[in-house]
Motif scaffolding. Structure first.
Motif, PDB file in Angstrom:
ATOM      1  N   ALA A 110     -19.860-120.519 -12.405  1.00 46.90           N
ATOM      2  CA  ALA A 110     -20.470-121.544 -13.264  1.00 46.90           C
ATOM      3  C   ALA A 110     -20.340-122.922 -12.620  1.00 46.90           C
ATOM      4  N   PHE A 111     -19.188-123.195 -11.996  1.00 52.29           N
ATOM      5  CA  PHE A 111     -18.966-124.484 -11.340  1.00 52.29           C
ATOM      6  C   PHE A 111     -19.943-124.686 -10.179  1.00 52.29           C
ATOM      7  N   LEU A 112     -20.079-123.666  -9.335  1.00 53.68           N
ATOM      8  CA  LEU A 112     -20.990-123.774  -8.192  1.00 53.68           C
ATOM      9  C   LEU A 112     -22.437-123.914  -8.656  1.00 53.68           C
ATOM     10  N   SER A 113     -22.800-123.134  -9.663  1.00 54.79           N
ATOM     11  CA  SER A 113     -24.161-123.207 -10.189  1.00 54.79           C
ATOM     12  C   SER A 113     -24.435-124.582 -10.778  1.00 54.79           C
ATOM     13  N   LEU A 255     -10.345-122.936 -30.264  1.00 51.68           N
ATOM     14  CA  LEU A 255     -11.451-123.619 -29.598  1.00 51.68           C
ATOM     15  C   LEU A 255     -11.409-123.297 -28.106  1.00 51.68           C
ATOM     16  N   PRO A 256     -12.515-123.558 -27.390  1.00 52.19           N
ATOM     17  CA  PRO A 256     -12.506-123.266 -25.948  1.00 52.19           C
ATOM     18  C   PRO A 256     -11.344-123.966 -25.250  1.00 52.19           C
ATOM     19  N   PRO A 257     -10.615-123.255 -24.420  1.00 49.90           N
ATOM     20  CA  PRO A 257      -9.498-123.878 -23.707  1.00 49.90           C
ATOM     21  C   PRO A 257      -9.992-124.655 -22.491  1.00 49.90           C
ATOM     22  N   LEU A 258      -9.159-125.544 -22.004  1.00 50.48           N
ATOM     23  CA  LEU A 258      -9.463-126.208 -20.737  1.00 50.48           C
ATOM     24  C   LEU A 258      -9.086-125.256 -19.608  1.00 50.48           C
ATOM     25  N   THR A 259     -10.037-124.996 -18.727  1.00 45.28           N
ATOM     26  CA  THR A 259      -9.815-124.035 -17.647  1.00 45.28           C
ATOM     27  C   THR A 259     -10.127-124.689 -16.310  1.00 45.28           C
ATOM     28  N   ARG A 260      -9.706-124.026 -15.267  1.00 41.05           N
ATOM     29  CA  ARG A 260      -9.904-124.561 -13.922  1.00 41.05           C
ATOM     30  C   ARG A 260     -10.502-123.484 -13.031  1.00 41.05           C
ATOM     31  N   PRO A 261     -11.691-123.741 -12.448  1.00 36.23           N
ATOM     32  CA  PRO A 261     -12.282-122.758 -11.518  1.00 36.23           C
ATOM     33  C   PRO A 261     -11.387-122.586 -10.299  1.00 36.23           C
ATOM     34  N   GLY A 262     -11.634-121.517  -9.551  1.00 38.73           N
ATOM     35  CA  GLY A 262     -10.924-121.311  -8.299  1.00 38.73           C
ATOM     36  C   GLY A 262     -11.602-122.071  -7.170  1.00 38.73           C
ATOM     37  N   PHE A 263     -10.816-122.673  -6.312  1.00 40.98           N
ATOM     38  CA  PHE A 263     -11.379-123.479  -5.236  1.00 40.98           C
ATOM     39  C   PHE A 263     -10.970-122.977  -3.855  1.00 40.98           C
ATOM     40  N   SER A 264     -10.566-121.725  -3.777  1.00 38.35           N
ATOM     41  CA  SER A 264     -10.221-121.193  -2.460  1.00 38.35           C
ATOM     42  C   SER A 264     -11.492-121.055  -1.628  1.00 38.35           C
ATOM     43  N   GLN A 305     -34.675-133.981 -14.550  1.00 36.31           N
ATOM     44  CA  GLN A 305     -33.595-134.255 -15.500  1.00 36.31           C
ATOM     45  C   GLN A 305     -33.108-132.962 -16.151  1.00 36.31           C
ATOM     46  N   GLU A 306     -34.005-131.986 -16.298  1.00 31.78           N
ATOM     47  CA  GLU A 306     -33.590-130.673 -16.814  1.00 31.78           C
ATOM     48  C   GLU A 306     -32.565-130.033 -15.884  1.00 31.78           C
ATOM     49  N   LEU A 307     -32.747-130.231 -14.589  1.00 32.17           N
ATOM     50  CA  LEU A 307     -31.763-129.726 -13.638  1.00 32.17           C
ATOM     51  C   LEU A 307     -30.394-130.343 -13.906  1.00 32.17           C
ATOM     52  N   ILE A 308     -30.376-131.638 -14.162  1.00 26.73           N
ATOM     53  CA  ILE A 308     -29.107-132.307 -14.443  1.00 26.73           C
ATOM     54  C   ILE A 308     -28.521-131.805 -15.755  1.00 26.73           C
ATOM     55  N   GLY A 309     -29.375-131.635 -16.772  1.00 22.68           N
ATOM     56  CA  GLY A 309     -28.908-131.135 -18.057  1.00 22.68           C
ATOM     57  C   GLY A 309     -28.304-129.740 -17.952  1.00 22.68           C
ATOM     58  N   LEU A 310     -28.999-128.845 -17.256  1.00 21.95           N
ATOM     59  CA  LEU A 310     -28.484-127.480 -17.072  1.00 21.95           C
ATOM     60  C   LEU A 310     -27.244-127.489 -16.183  1.00 21.95           C
ATOM     61  N   GLY A 311     -27.239-128.369 -15.175  1.00 19.90           N
ATOM     62  CA  GLY A 311     -26.069-128.477 -14.318  1.00 19.90           C
ATOM     63  C   GLY A 311     -24.844-128.926 -15.099  1.00 19.90           C
ATOM     64  N   ALA A 312     -25.023-129.935 -15.948  1.00 22.11           N
ATOM     65  CA  ALA A 312     -23.913-130.410 -16.774  1.00 22.11           C
ATOM     66  C   ALA A 312     -23.427-129.306 -17.709  1.00 22.11           C
ATOM     67  N   ALA A 313     -24.360-128.526 -18.259  1.00 23.20           N
ATOM     68  CA  ALA A 313     -23.985-127.427 -19.143  1.00 23.20           C
ATOM     69  C   ALA A 313     -23.134-126.397 -18.403  1.00 23.20           C
ATOM     70  N   ASN A 314     -23.517-126.071 -17.186  1.00 25.81           N
ATOM     71  CA  ASN A 314     -22.749-125.090 -16.413  1.00 25.81           C
ATOM     72  C   ASN A 314     -21.389-125.633 -15.988  1.00 25.81           C
ATOM     73  N   LEU A 315     -21.323-126.913 -15.642  1.00 23.96           N
ATOM     74  CA  LEU A 315     -20.029-127.516 -15.321  1.00 23.96           C
ATOM     75  C   LEU A 315     -19.123-127.504 -16.554  1.00 23.96           C
ATOM     76  N   ALA A 317     -19.233-125.244 -18.900  1.00 27.72           N
ATOM     77  CA  ALA A 317     -18.786-123.862 -19.060  1.00 27.72           C
ATOM     78  C   ALA A 317     -17.642-123.550 -18.107  1.00 27.72           C
ATOM     79  N   ALA A 318     -17.699-124.114 -16.905  1.00 23.39           N
ATOM     80  CA  ALA A 318     -16.670-123.843 -15.890  1.00 23.39           C
ATOM     81  C   ALA A 318     -15.304-124.350 -16.310  1.00 23.39           C
ATOM     82  N   PHE A 319     -15.270-125.428 -17.089  1.00 24.24           N
ATOM     83  CA  PHE A 319     -13.982-126.021 -17.458  1.00 24.24           C
ATOM     84  C   PHE A 319     -13.585-125.726 -18.900  1.00 24.24           C
ATOM     85  N   THR A 320     -14.338-124.836 -19.573  1.00 22.28           N
ATOM     86  CA  THR A 320     -13.995-124.481 -20.965  1.00 22.28           C
ATOM     87  C   THR A 320     -14.048-122.971 -21.191  1.00 22.28           C
TER      88      THR A 320
END
Length: 577
Positions: A110-113, A255-264, A305-315, A317-320
């Protein structure tokens, strides 16, 4: 500065005119979509191979972020079937389902996307999605629908079966038929039949009984909820979990927890290409839905701008605790039909899902997986459109080949290969079509200044004047084709004295095409044949003037084809006299 903020934060635009009426309509739409999303989110998390709460988490923060950054007033963002399948396929290659590594891989995907989508939006690269042809996308989605529905049969039958391709899934199912749990099968078949009836028969029944339109709409969308509640109660009351019926089990009440993607580096490298493919597929699906719904209300969306909106949504998701999301067709149409006026409807939906995550999750402990599988099967069958094969066969054999190849490759080699094949085939299809541009020999319609194809109309021609209308821009792929065509028409001993290239449909001439035109000009000069251009567009002429072609041209440039015809036919008559 204000203008820049409004571009990147569309909420500053529609928020200025938000009123009580819009609030009321958005709340009603949010209620209906929330009812629909609760079972759907759980089901799509199951499809992605993740815990059911991941589906809820992926439907809260992403929706809120899209409401801030997105431009569509009806698009409902969250987990969707195709992206869930792609997620399972991608992270299944790097981690085992059910492990912590699997969940981290989903967050990383989700973070990369999200990062890729935001970068595309910032650099205004939304046009790249145009390289995926609609027939190829339709073929991929159809194949994905078949894969998704087939993959859920293991939950309907109550057997363990794995596989990412249709042959693998079918073989795995066939070898496990002796382990069918008949109670699970009864639950799955009943839930599937009920959901089919809800989709096709409930509305007409309620209307015949005199129910209000709003009531019928809510009832139809609440069908999956009814299936979930009914099967959960049956499993709990009869203790069917003790008889081998697989259930959801404990779902965190939070509620959704704060999470951290893997960065290896290893994980990022393994998931980068799948993330890009998921981003492209998700964006194409999302922007298609958004544009369709916006057009119905004479609104517009900004694809970049839709790209930015969807990108923000995926970011988000990556942290929640979520996984990749995009705009869903079914829920967006429901949102639109329910009267959503602004993206605030999505924010209200997120609040409803947050309440469900805190208060309702204990109630799904006894929810059977078979009921969720039935929800997925009924939902994705609407994606399957095999008629695209017949339509493309009738209209274009090249398109048919691309669609058929995409379907076959997706079913037999997996969704990642199918997506990659779709992208490659779309580009190759474009190159193939433009490599042989339509070039028509034209003549003048008697008594007019119009010029048409000599093979289709009764027109005037002059054997000493060859007029060719080029119906495509000229670039490196098709430059040699035009060169060979002119060479074949102007053979030794023929009567042609002038060749006119009609540029009315030419919007671009790249350097390779320029060199071909120079070669044609040189050859015709050596043969004593004039090369002329007509109806050259201003930008094309500006580019040609920077070269030596105009100065070395073995002929003239005419404003219109009729001017060329008149001048050159007069020349040929004078020469004949």
């Amino acid at each position: 500065m204000t203008r820049l903020l409004r571009r990147y934060l569309p909420v500053l635009d529609w928020g200025r005119t938000y009123d009580r009426k819009a609030f009321s309509n958005d709340m009603i739409a949010a209620l209906i979509v929330t009812i629909m999303l609760i079972p759907q989110s759980l089901a799509y998390a199951l499809l992605a191979g993740l815990p059911p709460e991941a589906g809820i988490y992926a439907s809260i923060a992403p929706i809120m972020l899209y409401a801030l950054f997105g431009t569509s007033r009806a698009l409902a963002v969250g987990p969707v079937a195709v992206v869930s399948l792609l997620t399972a396929s991608a992270i299944g290659q790097v981690a085992e389902q059910g492990t912590a590594g699997y969940a981290i891989a989903a967050l990383t995907l989700a973070f990369l996307s999200g990062g890729f989508l935001v970068l595309m939006g910032v650099f205004r690269l939304g046009f790249l999605a145009n390289f995926l042809s609609h027939p190829v996308i339709a073929g991929f989605i159809t194949a994905s629908g078949i894969l998704i529905a087939t993959s859920q049969l293991k939950h309907i039958l109550g057997v363990p079966a794995h596989g990412h391709t249709l042959p693998d899934i079918l073989v795995a199912l066939s070898t496990q038929l002796h382990e069918i749990n008949w109670i699970t099968l009864a639950i799955g078949v009943t839930a599937t039949a009920f959901l089919f009836w809800v989709r096709t028969g409930l509305k007409p029944t309620l209307k015949r009984l005199g129910a209000a339109t709003l009531v019928t709409e809510i009832a139809a969308k609440a069908g999956p909820v009814a299936a979930v509640v009914g099967t959960t109660v049956v499993v709990w009351a009869l203790d069917l979990a003790g008889h081998g019926v697989k259930i959801v089990g404990a779902v965190p009440q939070s509620l959704p927890p704060l999470t951290r993607p893997g960065f290896s580096a290893e994980l990022l490298q393994a998931l980068l290409v799948p993330a890009i493919l998921i981003s492209i597929i998700g964006f194409v699906e999302s922007v298609s839905v958004a544009q369709t719904l916006a057009a119905k209300k004479r609104q517009r969306i900004d694809p970049d701008q839709e790209l930015i909106g969807l990108g923000a949504a995926n970011l988000g998701a990556a942290f929640t605790g979520g996984y990749p999301v995009t705009g869903g067709f079914a829920r967006s149409v429901v949102n639109f039909d329910a009267g959503a006026e602004t993206p605030a409807a999505g924010a209200f939906t997120a609040l409803g899902l947050a309440i469900a995550a805190v208060a309702l999750t204990p109630l799904v402990y006894y929810l059977p997986n078979a009921a969720l599988a039935a929800t997925i099967i009924v939902a994705v069958l609407s994606l399957i459109d095999l008629s695209i094969l017949q339509k493309t066969w009738t209209y274009s054999r090249a398109d048919f080949t691309a669609v058929a190849a995409t379907i076959v490759l997706t079913l037999t080699l997996g969704v990642e290969v199918g997506v990659a094949a779709g992208v490659i085939l779309s580009v190759l299809l474009h190159l193939y079509k433009t490599s042989r541009p339509h070039v028509a020999e034209v003549g003048r319609v008697p008594g007019s200044e119009h010029f048409r194809n000599v093979l289709r109309h009764d027109v005037e021609t002059d054997p000493r004047v060859l007029s060719l209308r080029i119906d495509e821009s000229l670039y490196f792929v098709n430059a040699r084709f035009l060169e060979d065509l002119v060479q074949s028409r102007v053979t030794e001993g023929c009567s042609i004295a002038h060749v006119v290239l009609m540029f009315s449909a030419v919007n671009e001439v790249d350097y390779s095409a320029l060199e071909s035109l120079e070669a044609v000009n040189a050859r015709l000069r050596d043969m004593g044949v004039g090369l002329h251009l007509s109806e050259v567009k201003g930008p094309v002429m500006d580019r040609l003037k920077r070269s030596h072609l105009i100065d070395d041209l073995n002929g003239r440039i005419f404003l219109s084809q009729n001017d060329a015809w008149t001048a050159l036919t007069d020349d040929t008559r004078a020469a004949a006299e």
